[in-house]
Design a protein around this motif. Structure first.
Motif, PDB file in Angstrom:
ATOM      1  N   THR A  18      44.249  22.020  20.508  1.00  0.00           N
ATOM      2  CA  THR A  18      43.730  23.053  21.395  1.00  0.00           C
ATOM      3  C   THR A  18      44.826  23.437  22.392  1.00  0.00           C
ATOM      4  O   THR A  18      45.851  22.755  22.515  1.00  0.00           O
ATOM      5  CB  THR A  18      42.510  22.555  22.185  1.00  0.00           C
ATOM      6  N   LEU A  19      44.592  24.521  23.115  1.00  0.00           N
ATOM      7  CA  LEU A  19      45.564  24.940  24.137  1.00  0.00           C
ATOM      8  C   LEU A  19      45.705  23.872  25.213  1.00  0.00           C
ATOM      9  O   LEU A  19      46.815  23.569  25.662  1.00  0.00           O
ATOM     10  CB  LEU A  19      45.126  26.267  24.768  1.00  0.00           C
ATOM     11  N   GLU A  20      44.594  23.271  25.596  1.00  0.00           N
ATOM     12  CA  GLU A  20      44.622  22.224  26.617  1.00  0.00           C
ATOM     13  C   GLU A  20      45.453  21.029  26.148  1.00  0.00           C
ATOM     14  O   GLU A  20      46.245  20.463  26.909  1.00  0.00           O
ATOM     15  CB  GLU A  20      43.191  21.781  26.937  1.00  0.00           C
ATOM     16  N   GLU A  21      45.277  20.664  24.881  1.00  0.00           N
ATOM     17  CA  GLU A  21      46.048  19.533  24.340  1.00  0.00           C
ATOM     18  C   GLU A  21      47.528  19.875  24.252  1.00  0.00           C
ATOM     19  O   GLU A  21      48.386  19.035  24.551  1.00  0.00           O
ATOM     20  CB  GLU A  21      45.504  19.152  22.965  1.00  0.00           C
ATOM     21  N   ARG A  22      47.832  21.104  23.858  1.00  0.00           N
ATOM     22  CA  ARG A  22      49.230  21.526  23.757  1.00  0.00           C
ATOM     23  C   ARG A  22      49.903  21.510  25.130  1.00  0.00           C
ATOM     24  O   ARG A  22      50.999  20.979  25.300  1.00  0.00           O
ATOM     25  CB  ARG A  22      49.330  22.913  23.124  1.00  0.00           C
ATOM     26  N   GLU A  23      49.221  22.113  26.105  1.00  0.00           N
ATOM     27  CA  GLU A  23      49.796  22.187  27.454  1.00  0.00           C
ATOM     28  C   GLU A  23      49.852  20.818  28.114  1.00  0.00           C
ATOM     29  O   GLU A  23      50.643  20.600  29.029  1.00  0.00           O
ATOM     30  CB  GLU A  23      48.981  23.168  28.305  1.00  0.00           C
ATOM     31  N   GLY A  24      49.017  19.887  27.640  1.00  0.00           N
ATOM     32  CA  GLY A  24      49.026  18.530  28.172  1.00  0.00           C
ATOM     33  C   GLY A  24      50.018  17.618  27.474  1.00  0.00           C
ATOM     34  O   GLY A  24      50.051  16.406  27.737  1.00  0.00           O
ATOM     35  N   GLY A  25      50.834  18.198  26.572  1.00  0.00           N
ATOM     36  CA  GLY A  25      51.852  17.407  25.884  1.00  0.00           C
ATOM     37  C   GLY A  25      51.293  16.476  24.824  1.00  0.00           C
ATOM     38  O   GLY A  25      51.941  15.493  24.463  1.00  0.00           O
ATOM     39  N   LYS A  26      50.103  16.801  24.295  1.00  0.00           N
ATOM     40  CA  LYS A  26      49.449  15.908  23.341  1.00  0.00           C
ATOM     41  C   LYS A  26      49.517  16.406  21.901  1.00  0.00           C
ATOM     42  O   LYS A  26      48.822  15.883  21.025  1.00  0.00           O
ATOM     43  CB  LYS A  26      47.985  15.706  23.740  1.00  0.00           C
ATOM     44  N   LEU A  27      50.355  17.410  21.636  1.00  0.00           N
ATOM     45  CA  LEU A  27      50.445  17.982  20.299  1.00  0.00           C
ATOM     46  C   LEU A  27      50.667  16.917  19.235  1.00  0.00           C
ATOM     47  O   LEU A  27      49.902  16.803  18.277  1.00  0.00           O
ATOM     48  CB  LEU A  27      51.579  19.012  20.242  1.00  0.00           C
ATOM     49  N   GLU A  28      51.698  16.117  19.398  1.00  0.00           N
ATOM     50  CA  GLU A  28      52.035  15.127  18.374  1.00  0.00           C
ATOM     51  C   GLU A  28      50.978  14.035  18.275  1.00  0.00           C
ATOM     52  O   GLU A  28      50.657  13.572  17.173  1.00  0.00           O
ATOM     53  CB  GLU A  28      53.420  14.542  18.657  1.00  0.00           C
TER      54      GLU A  28
END
Length: 250
Positions: A129-139
């Motif tokens: 999600t956008l929140e996960e991406r912006e929170g540095g949780k992509l990987e």
């Protein structure tokens, strides 16, 4: 050499009659396609689309599937039903199933294994999600969805798996990850597959990109090293949009 797969997810669109007419028109428009082409209609539309495509190389997929073979599961569709209807591949773990209907990695994994056991290919969707991406949780998110989604899936069965990377924030929004951003996520997925199954499986894995793919951006996306296809939503609903995506290399 990985064979490109372009799949159209119609979501909750197209009645049986409309789907059949569309499929027949699409088959004519992409008859020279050099890629694997899949369309995934709603359940009630599958039969008419299979019939419309019987002399075409276009495959018919399903958008979802039960984690059970049969029984008292009102409203569910089993892998046996899909096979008998002419389906060859099923989309599992789509972000809308995860977000709207609360499907967990464990639940999706049960579906993946059941589909494979009934000789159905699988498009396993993963993405942040956008929140996960912006929170540095992509990987972190991608690793969890890959590891849990493929739990107990053998290396031999991986030849029947396609992974679709779909950044949730880019689905139906008109926003698209840049080709470089998408390629980076695909490379990470391939690396995680290598850790699980070895280099040969990782190198042969088809990884699609999904998220506002359209004729204007498909060539740039497909030029990336680790992008092997597309899972297309809105743009798969018209021949004018979907055919140029399928024929991106013509």
């Amino acid at each position: 050499m990985r064979k490109v797969c372009i799949a159209g997810n119609w979501k909750m669109n197209m009645t049986p009659s409309a789907g059949a007419a569309f499929a027949a028109e699409l088959a004519k428009a992409v008859k020279d396609a050099s890629v694997r082409v899949v369309v995934a209609p709603p359940f009630v539309t599958i039969g008419s689309v299979v019939k419309a495509l019987e002399n075409s190389s276009i495959e018919v997929g399903a958008q979802n599937m039960s984690d059970q073979v049969s029984g008292a599961f009102t409203g569910e569709i089993s892998p046996e039903m899909l096979k008998d209807a002419g389906v060859t591949i099923v989309i599992l773990g789509h972000s809308e199933r995860r977000a709207i209907y609360g499907e967990t990695d464990d639940f999706i994994n049960r579906k993946v294994k059941l589909a494979l056991s009934h000789d159905l290919d699988v498009i396993l969707c993963v993405g942040e999600t956008l929140e996960e991406r912006e929170g540095g949780k992509l990987e972190e998110v991608l690793k969890r969805q890959i590891v849990e989604g493929l739990k107990d899936v053998s290396a031999d069965s991986m030849e029947n798996i396609i992974v679709a990377y779909e950044p949730v924030w880019a689905i139906g929004t008109g926003k698209t990850a840049t080709p470089d951003d998408a390629n980076s996520a695909h490379a990470f997925i391939r690396n995680e597959i290598e850790k699980l199954y070895g280099k040969s499986v990782a190198e042969s894995l088809i990884i699609q990109y999904g998220g506002s793919v359209k004729p204007s951006n498909v060539k740039d996306l497909m030029a990336m090293e680790h992008i092997d296809g597309a899972l297309v939503g809105g743009a798969s609903l018209t021949v004018e949009q979907f055919a140029p995506i399928v024929r991106y290399n013509k």
